[in-house]
Enzyme design. Sequence first.
Site, PDB file in Angstrom:
ATOM      1  N   CYS A   1       0.571  -0.936  -0.076  1.00  0.00           N
ATOM      2  CA  CYS A   1       0.003   0.160  -0.144  1.00  0.00           C
ATOM      3  C   CYS A   1       0.807   0.865   0.646  1.00  0.00           C
ATOM      4  O   CYS A   1       1.995   1.487   0.830  1.00  0.00           O
ATOM      5  CB  CYS A   1      -0.599  -0.041   1.195  1.00  0.00           C
TER       6      CYS A   1
ATOM      7  N   CYS B   1       0.405   3.921   3.006  1.00  0.00           N
ATOM      8  CA  CYS B   1       0.682   2.743   3.914  1.00  0.00           C
ATOM      9  C   CYS B   1       1.709   3.726   4.279  1.00  0.00           C
ATOM     10  O   CYS B   1       2.781   3.688   5.315  1.00  0.00           O
ATOM     11  CB  CYS B   1       0.029   1.462   4.289  1.00  0.00           C
TER      12      CYS B   1
END
Length: 103
Positions: A27, A30
């Site tokens: 991600c 993230c």
Amino acid sequence: MENLTTQTFDSKISSGLHLVDFWAEWCGPCRMQGPILEELSRELGPNEGQISKVNVDENSDLAVRYGIQSIPTMLIFRDGRVVDRLVGVRMKEDLKKELHSYL
């Protein structure tokens, strides 16, 4: 910052104030959020809360349990109970303000 698993999650968040970041290696947002949380974790005093992470790929049962549909999602727990949900990348000062609102 501690990486929580299904086995350690409940005992870790059971008392006090905790921000838990639900994330995954793949991600992009993230990966942007990670360093922000690391920095905030180093700055927080012992009574200002703790920050932990949950890898949703390795602990999908926790992601299901808390209805995580997009990442990064950060949940704020107070004494084991969810008190706030933050979705998307957040800046350090915003996160600090959110945590302090629950002290």
